[in-house]
Design an enzyme around this catalytic site. Structure first.
Site, mmCIF file in Angstrom:
data_model
loop_
_atom_site.group_PDB
_atom_site.id
_atom_site.type_symbol
_atom_site.label_atom_id
_atom_site.label_comp_id
_atom_site.label_asym_id
_atom_site.label_seq_id
_atom_site.Cartn_x
_atom_site.Cartn_y
_atom_site.Cartn_z
ATOM 1 N N ASP A 27 8.185 5.847 3.385
ATOM 2 C CA ASP A 27 8.877 6.694 2.410
ATOM 3 C C ASP A 27 10.109 5.969 1.856
ATOM 4 O O ASP A 27 10.115 4.742 1.747
ATOM 5 C CB ASP A 27 9.205 8.045 3.055
ATOM 6 C CG ASP A 27 9.969 7.883 4.369
ATOM 7 O OD1 ASP A 27 10.747 6.901 4.497
ATOM 8 O OD2 ASP A 27 9.789 8.716 5.278
ATOM 9 N N SER A 28 11.136 6.731 1.503
ATOM 10 C CA SER A 28 12.311 6.116 0.862
ATOM 11 C C SER A 28 13.004 5.088 1.758
ATOM 12 O O SER A 28 13.608 4.147 1.260
ATOM 13 C CB SER A 28 13.318 7.190 0.450
ATOM 14 O OG SER A 28 13.664 7.995 1.557
ATOM 15 N N ILE A 29 12.913 5.265 3.070
ATOM 16 C CA ILE A 29 13.610 4.331 3.970
ATOM 17 C C ILE A 29 12.923 2.963 3.911
ATOM 18 O O ILE A 29 13.535 1.929 4.126
ATOM 19 C CB ILE A 29 13.669 4.903 5.405
ATOM 20 C CG1 ILE A 29 14.408 6.255 5.365
ATOM 21 C CG2 ILE A 29 14.361 3.936 6.345
ATOM 22 C CD1 ILE A 29 14.354 7.021 6.677
ATOM 23 N N HIS A 84 19.361 8.572 5.345
ATOM 24 C CA HIS A 84 19.061 7.183 4.971
ATOM 25 C C HIS A 84 19.977 6.219 5.726
ATOM 26 O O HIS A 84 20.976 6.633 6.314
ATOM 27 C CB HIS A 84 19.191 7.016 3.454
ATOM 28 C CG HIS A 84 18.187 7.834 2.708
ATOM 29 N ND1 HIS A 84 18.463 9.100 2.249
ATOM 30 C CD2 HIS A 84 16.889 7.583 2.396
ATOM 31 C CE1 HIS A 84 17.371 9.595 1.662
ATOM 32 N NE2 HIS A 84 16.401 8.694 1.734
ATOM 33 N N GLN A 143 13.747 1.598 0.108
ATOM 34 C CA GLN A 143 15.105 1.046 -0.050
ATOM 35 C C GLN A 143 15.342 -0.193 0.806
ATOM 36 O O GLN A 143 16.468 -0.686 0.877
ATOM 37 C CB GLN A 143 16.137 2.119 0.325
ATOM 38 C CG GLN A 143 16.123 3.321 -0.613
ATOM 39 C CD GLN A 143 17.016 4.453 -0.127
ATOM 40 O OE1 GLN A 143 17.725 4.321 0.861
ATOM 41 N NE2 GLN A 143 16.974 5.576 -0.834
#
Lengths: 244, 244
Positions: B11-13, B193, B16
């Protein structure tokens, strides 16, 4: 599924571009979910040696798998001076230019539409190189510089001239960096390689050129639906619209 | 020429992870000239939505192009609570576990030898989430947490249990991070995050697991000769030895 690929082909300054704050990882982040940034950086290599890699890294006959864009970023090692400590890496400037031309011609054979960006070597801070050599070799350090800013500038000029001749975009890093005061310490960590700020200059310049050539991340589609486009009651719809 | 690929799926982790100090770019740097680290991170995605991507990202029937290793790093969105502001991302924990199992089964069909590493979601700092929401939405910010550390911990436990059941390696990030004092501020930027230090933990843990599984960068060959191996009088020899 393969995304469009952007290949960074060069020497140590490209190889180190995924270190913290590096220009390669910043590009990869900017093109997140749009293109893959692939590093093909070879520390210590000059353009003569880079030619041996060409057919391995960019095989002919498969334009569908060719990168959409490639940066060619050599010259820092070619410009090492004859008869000094990095003598073995030296390549005469005319041959350097001719080697870059061969690389470009090969890439255009792989894919005529590939965006090719030439990057000149960065400027050299001779005092910084000397301090660095002394920090490693002490008294045995070279007394005469193995690279000079002036000679490296001649390689940069040849790179710019070749880009003009071939109608390619070019980042003149040698000139650009010297527009800023204290470029020696601000942008160079050892008189040759880049600080995070120096990496920032490469990132900004390469992104600008990519954007001017229509390869702007904002204008490229996401590979799959943004999560906000997914209906949690009927998720398959978003994927039918975008993936099939 | 394709190098071995390591895919980061999450996912976003994961998305990024190429920001400055990110765990993805640190892995890419560690495997420089040995493997390509490819990010397939999808911000906001839960495992239910990730299933729609599987056949696109990991097509069957071409084991030669399958990655040598994949990290599967979901759960932070699945663990969003029902009836709160991130409700639409919620996936029940049993379904989360089953979805991860489906992802693993698909990857093993792509390549039975692929190294698969499961990563649990990181811990949640509820106060940090609240401050973050207030900084964005002011008075309209949620009053009740959309994720709790306790519930996310249950997802982490299910992830660890599945790894044991399937004989896979696993990074229990949820537990690991909480071993350190002040993990809330040290490792999390908005309660969820990761800070650069938090990214450092993921990098260290994933590298350790890769190394234990024999995928150690030190033991993998360089793609082409090191520049010091090239005889400047006869450069083709080094390339004949290594590239043909």
């Amino acid at each position: 599924m393969r995304r469009p690929e952007i290949i960074l082909f060069g020497d140590s300054i490209t190889a180190q571009s995924f270190r913290s704050g590096g220009w390669g990882s910043r590009l990869a982040d900017a093109y997140s979910r749009k293109a893959d940034v692939v590093v093909r950086g070879y520390g210590g290599y000059n353009t003569r040696w880079a030619l041996f890699l060409l057919h391995h890294i960019f095989p002919l006959g498969s334009s569908s798998t060719s990168p959409v864009a490639t940066t060619i970023f050599f010259g820092a090692n070619d410009a090492a001076l004859r008869g000094r400590t990095s003598d073995r890496q030296h390549v005469p400037v005319e041959e350097y230019k001719d080697n870059i031309r061969k690389i470009v011609e090969h890439l255009k054979k792989c894919s005529p539409t590939m965006l090719i960006v030439l990057v000149t070597p960065p400027p050299i801070d001779e005092a910084g190189r000397q301090s660095y050599a002394e920090s490693i070799y002490g008294e045995k350090a070279m007394k005469k510089p193995e690279r000079t800013n002036e000679i490296t500038g001649i390689y940069a000029q040849h790179c710019v001239a070749l880009a003009e001749e071939l109608g390619l975009r070019c980042v003149n890093l040698w000139s650009k960096m010297q527009e800023t005061d204290d470029w020696q310490k601000k942008y160079l960590s050892d008189g040759l390689h880049l600080t995070p700020q120096g990496n920032g200059v490469v990132y900004e310049e390469v992104s600008r050129v990519f954007r001017e050539a229509w390869l702007a991340p904002d204008e490229m589609p996401l590979d799959f639906p943004h999560h906000s486009q997914i209906d949690d009651k009927n998720p398959s719809k978003a994927f039918e619209d975008r993936c099939l």
